[in-house]
Structures are given as C-alpha cells and as structure tokens.
Motif scaffolding. Sequence first.
Motif, PDB file in Angstrom:
ATOM      1  N   VAL A  18       0.835  -1.197   0.000  1.00  0.00           N
ATOM      2  CA  VAL A  18       0.000   0.000   0.000  1.00  0.00           C
ATOM      3  C   VAL A  18       0.871   1.248   0.000  1.00  0.00           C
ATOM      4  O   VAL A  18       1.788   1.374   0.810  1.00  0.00           O
ATOM      5  CB  VAL A  18      -0.937   0.010   1.230  1.00  0.00           C
ATOM      6  CG1 VAL A  18      -1.683   1.314   1.345  1.00  0.00           C
ATOM      7  CG2 VAL A  18      -1.902  -1.157   1.146  1.00  0.00           C
ATOM      8  N   ALA A  19       0.563   2.160  -0.900  1.00  0.00           N
ATOM      9  CA  ALA A  19       1.301   3.411  -0.947  1.00  0.00           C
ATOM     10  C   ALA A  19       0.742   4.382   0.084  1.00  0.00           C
ATOM     11  O   ALA A  19      -0.453   4.392   0.353  1.00  0.00           O
ATOM     12  CB  ALA A  19       1.186   4.021  -2.342  1.00  0.00           C
ATOM     13  N   GLN A  20       1.596   5.184   0.633  1.00  0.00           N
ATOM     14  CA  GLN A  20       1.159   6.238   1.529  1.00  0.00           C
ATOM     15  C   GLN A  20       0.521   7.328   0.683  1.00  0.00           C
ATOM     16  O   GLN A  20       0.830   7.478  -0.493  1.00  0.00           O
ATOM     17  CB  GLN A  20       2.351   6.786   2.303  1.00  0.00           C
ATOM     18  CG  GLN A  20       3.013   5.747   3.181  1.00  0.00           C
ATOM     19  CD  GLN A  20       4.336   6.253   3.732  1.00  0.00           C
ATOM     20  OE1 GLN A  20       5.097   6.898   3.036  1.00  0.00           O
ATOM     21  NE2 GLN A  20       4.588   5.956   4.984  1.00  0.00           N
ATOM     22  N   PRO A  85      12.114  10.594  -1.933  1.00  0.00           N
ATOM     23  CA  PRO A  85      10.758  10.041  -2.034  1.00  0.00           C
ATOM     24  C   PRO A  85      10.120  10.368  -3.379  1.00  0.00           C
ATOM     25  O   PRO A  85      10.451  11.369  -4.014  1.00  0.00           O
ATOM     26  CB  PRO A  85      10.001  10.722  -0.895  1.00  0.00           C
ATOM     27  CG  PRO A  85      11.049  11.214   0.036  1.00  0.00           C
ATOM     28  CD  PRO A  85      12.253  11.511  -0.816  1.00  0.00           C
ATOM     29  N   ILE A  86       9.198   9.518  -3.793  1.00  0.00           N
ATOM     30  CA  ILE A  86       8.495   9.673  -5.064  1.00  0.00           C
ATOM     31  C   ILE A  86       7.007   9.803  -4.773  1.00  0.00           C
ATOM     32  O   ILE A  86       6.452   9.028  -3.989  1.00  0.00           O
ATOM     33  CB  ILE A  86       8.721   8.449  -5.972  1.00  0.00           C
ATOM     34  CG1 ILE A  86      10.208   8.273  -6.267  1.00  0.00           C
ATOM     35  CG2 ILE A  86       7.919   8.562  -7.266  1.00  0.00           C
ATOM     36  CD1 ILE A  86      10.550   6.957  -6.948  1.00  0.00           C
ATOM     37  N   ALA A  87       6.363  10.766  -5.419  1.00  0.00           N
ATOM     38  CA  ALA A  87       4.906  10.898  -5.347  1.00  0.00           C
ATOM     39  C   ALA A  87       4.366  10.797  -6.765  1.00  0.00           C
ATOM     40  O   ALA A  87       4.953  11.330  -7.706  1.00  0.00           O
ATOM     41  CB  ALA A  87       4.492  12.221  -4.723  1.00  0.00           C
ATOM     42  N   ALA A  99       0.366   2.527  -9.960  1.00  0.00           N
ATOM     43  CA  ALA A  99       1.781   2.762 -10.254  1.00  0.00           C
ATOM     44  C   ALA A  99       2.617   2.753  -8.972  1.00  0.00           C
ATOM     45  O   ALA A  99       3.735   2.222  -8.962  1.00  0.00           O
ATOM     46  CB  ALA A  99       1.950   4.088 -10.982  1.00  0.00           C
ATOM     47  N   ALA A 100       2.082   3.301  -7.899  1.00  0.00           N
ATOM     48  CA  ALA A 100       2.804   3.307  -6.624  1.00  0.00           C
ATOM     49  C   ALA A 100       3.020   1.881  -6.127  1.00  0.00           C
ATOM     50  O   ALA A 100       4.104   1.547  -5.628  1.00  0.00           O
ATOM     51  CB  ALA A 100       2.040   4.131  -5.591  1.00  0.00           C
ATOM     52  N   LYS A 101       2.018   1.049  -6.279  1.00  0.00           N
ATOM     53  CA  LYS A 101       2.163  -0.351  -5.868  1.00  0.00           C
ATOM     54  C   LYS A 101       3.225  -1.050  -6.712  1.00  0.00           C
ATOM     55  O   LYS A 101       4.019  -1.843  -6.194  1.00  0.00           O
ATOM     56  CB  LYS A 101       0.823  -1.068  -5.959  1.00  0.00           C
ATOM     57  CG  LYS A 101      -0.136  -0.629  -4.868  1.00  0.00           C
ATOM     58  CD  LYS A 101      -1.502  -1.236  -5.023  1.00  0.00           C
ATOM     59  CE  LYS A 101      -2.433  -0.698  -3.945  1.00  0.00           C
ATOM     60  NZ  LYS A 101      -3.817  -1.139  -4.153  1.00  0.00           N
ATOM     61  N   GLN A 105       6.728  -2.719  -5.313  1.00  0.00           N
ATOM     62  CA  GLN A 105       7.141  -4.085  -5.654  1.00  0.00           C
ATOM     63  C   GLN A 105       8.554  -4.104  -6.237  1.00  0.00           C
ATOM     64  O   GLN A 105       9.261  -5.107  -6.140  1.00  0.00           O
ATOM     65  CB  GLN A 105       6.158  -4.718  -6.638  1.00  0.00           C
ATOM     66  CG  GLN A 105       4.820  -5.036  -6.024  1.00  0.00           C
ATOM     67  CD  GLN A 105       3.797  -5.479  -7.062  1.00  0.00           C
ATOM     68  OE1 GLN A 105       4.073  -5.558  -8.247  1.00  0.00           O
ATOM     69  NE2 GLN A 105       2.586  -5.763  -6.601  1.00  0.00           N
ATOM     70  N   GLU A 106       8.951  -2.994  -6.845  1.00  0.00           N
ATOM     71  CA  GLU A 106      10.296  -2.881  -7.421  1.00  0.00           C
ATOM     72  C   GLU A 106      11.335  -2.484  -6.377  1.00  0.00           C
ATOM     73  O   GLU A 106      12.509  -2.310  -6.701  1.00  0.00           O
ATOM     74  CB  GLU A 106      10.299  -1.842  -8.555  1.00  0.00           C
ATOM     75  CG  GLU A 106       9.526  -2.264  -9.781  1.00  0.00           C
ATOM     76  CD  GLU A 106      10.197  -3.418 -10.517  1.00  0.00           C
ATOM     77  OE1 GLU A 106      11.405  -3.323 -10.800  1.00  0.00           O
ATOM     78  OE2 GLU A 106       9.508  -4.419 -10.792  1.00  0.00           O
ATOM     79  N   GLY A 107      10.909  -2.299  -5.140  1.00  0.00           N
ATOM     80  CA  GLY A 107      11.851  -2.004  -4.067  1.00  0.00           C
ATOM     81  C   GLY A 107      11.877  -0.574  -3.575  1.00  0.00           C
ATOM     82  O   GLY A 107      12.634  -0.255  -2.661  1.00  0.00           O
ATOM     83  N   TYR A 108      11.088   0.287  -4.158  1.00  0.00           N
ATOM     84  CA  TYR A 108      11.022   1.663  -3.674  1.00  0.00           C
ATOM     85  C   TYR A 108      10.145   1.683  -2.426  1.00  0.00           C
ATOM     86  O   TYR A 108       9.002   1.231  -2.446  1.00  0.00           O
ATOM     87  CB  TYR A 108      10.439   2.591  -4.742  1.00  0.00           C
ATOM     88  CG  TYR A 108      11.333   2.743  -5.940  1.00  0.00           C
ATOM     89  CD1 TYR A 108      12.325   3.711  -5.961  1.00  0.00           C
ATOM     90  CD2 TYR A 108      11.194   1.911  -7.046  1.00  0.00           C
ATOM     91  CE1 TYR A 108      13.161   3.845  -7.059  1.00  0.00           C
ATOM     92  CE2 TYR A 108      12.024   2.045  -8.147  1.00  0.00           C
ATOM     93  CZ  TYR A 108      13.002   3.009  -8.153  1.00  0.00           C
ATOM     94  OH  TYR A 108      13.826   3.142  -9.228  1.00  0.00           O
ATOM     95  N   ASP A 109      10.681   2.223  -1.321  1.00  0.00           N
ATOM     96  CA  ASP A 109       9.908   2.190  -0.087  1.00  0.00           C
ATOM     97  C   ASP A 109       9.318   3.538   0.296  1.00  0.00           C
ATOM     98  O   ASP A 109       8.478   3.612   1.177  1.00  0.00           O
ATOM     99  CB  ASP A 109      10.735   1.615   1.063  1.00  0.00           C
ATOM    100  CG  ASP A 109      12.007   2.392   1.324  1.00  0.00           C
ATOM    101  OD1 ASP A 109      12.323   3.305   0.546  1.00  0.00           O
ATOM    102  OD2 ASP A 109      12.680   2.089   2.316  1.00  0.00           O
ATOM    103  N   GLN A 110       9.728   4.594  -0.347  1.00  0.00           N
ATOM    104  CA  GLN A 110       9.177   5.914  -0.069  1.00  0.00           C
ATOM    105  C   GLN A 110       8.355   6.378  -1.272  1.00  0.00           C
ATOM    106  O   GLN A 110       8.776   7.247  -2.035  1.00  0.00           O
ATOM    107  CB  GLN A 110      10.285   6.912   0.224  1.00  0.00           C
ATOM    108  CG  GLN A 110      11.051   6.608   1.496  1.00  0.00           C
ATOM    109  CD  GLN A 110      12.042   7.698   1.771  1.00  0.00           C
ATOM    110  OE1 GLN A 110      11.669   8.835   2.053  1.00  0.00           O
ATOM    111  NE2 GLN A 110      13.314   7.367   1.660  1.00  0.00           N
TER     112      GLN A 110
END
Length: 140
Positions: A18-20, A85-87, A99-101, A105-110
Amino acid sequence: MRLLALLTLVLLIPTAAVAQELPADQAQTLAVEGQLLLIDVRHPQEWRQTGVASAAETVSIHDPAGLPAFLAKVRALADRVPGRPIALICATGVRSDFAAKLLRQEGYDQVFNVREGMMGSTAGAGWLDRGLPLRPCTHC
C-alpha cells in the motif's frame, strides 16, 4: 501459534504493497523544494488538456512499450537523486495508486500517491480545484 503467524502474515502483506497518501498541496511544496520527485502518470492527451503540475515530471503509465518501459523511465528519474521520495499523481488517484504499488514491488519504499489527483476525488478537491500551479505540456 500457527493462527497467530497466519494473522500476522495476512496483516503485513497488504501493508507492504500500500502506498502512503499525500495531499496535492503538500506534494507541490515538497516537489518545489526538491525534497520529492513528483511524477504525473496520466496519458499525454490528459497532459495537453489540463496542463501538468508545475514541479512534476511526466511519465505515462500508458507507455506504448508497456509497464517495463514505464518502470525504466521512472527508475531513470529516481536515480538522479537516490533515496528521494516519489509521489505519483493521475486524474483521480486510481492509476497513481496502481503505479505506486508497482514501484513498491520494485523495491522503492518511499512512494506516495496523490490520491485526490488532478481532477479531485473522495480524498480531496484535486490539483485543479485547489488552484495549484500548472505548466503546459510542451512535449505532448
């Protein structure tokens, strides 16, 4: 014991994907300050119609070469400032959530979803109704 382990697994799996969420005005402020990479994932036709958030990059989730090409373009932008971080923003928060999900899954946590989007949603008024700054899309 096994029930507890299963319950923990069920509770943790959705959380990891889940994306913030981030309000549009906060995304704008952080992007302008260089503290956040804001990416508009809509279709180029949408960029032409409404313009693009002034501090946003444009990488369409509708890339003709598919999702791997989309992810590669996002990765190239993210690699410019590792750890930033990416929004993600779209029209109403649905595609940006997807896209955030993918990015998580690709390892980006922010990764954040601007769920109110450009047009507004149940999460908020949206970029346009908030009167946040836009720029025309000159490469669309």
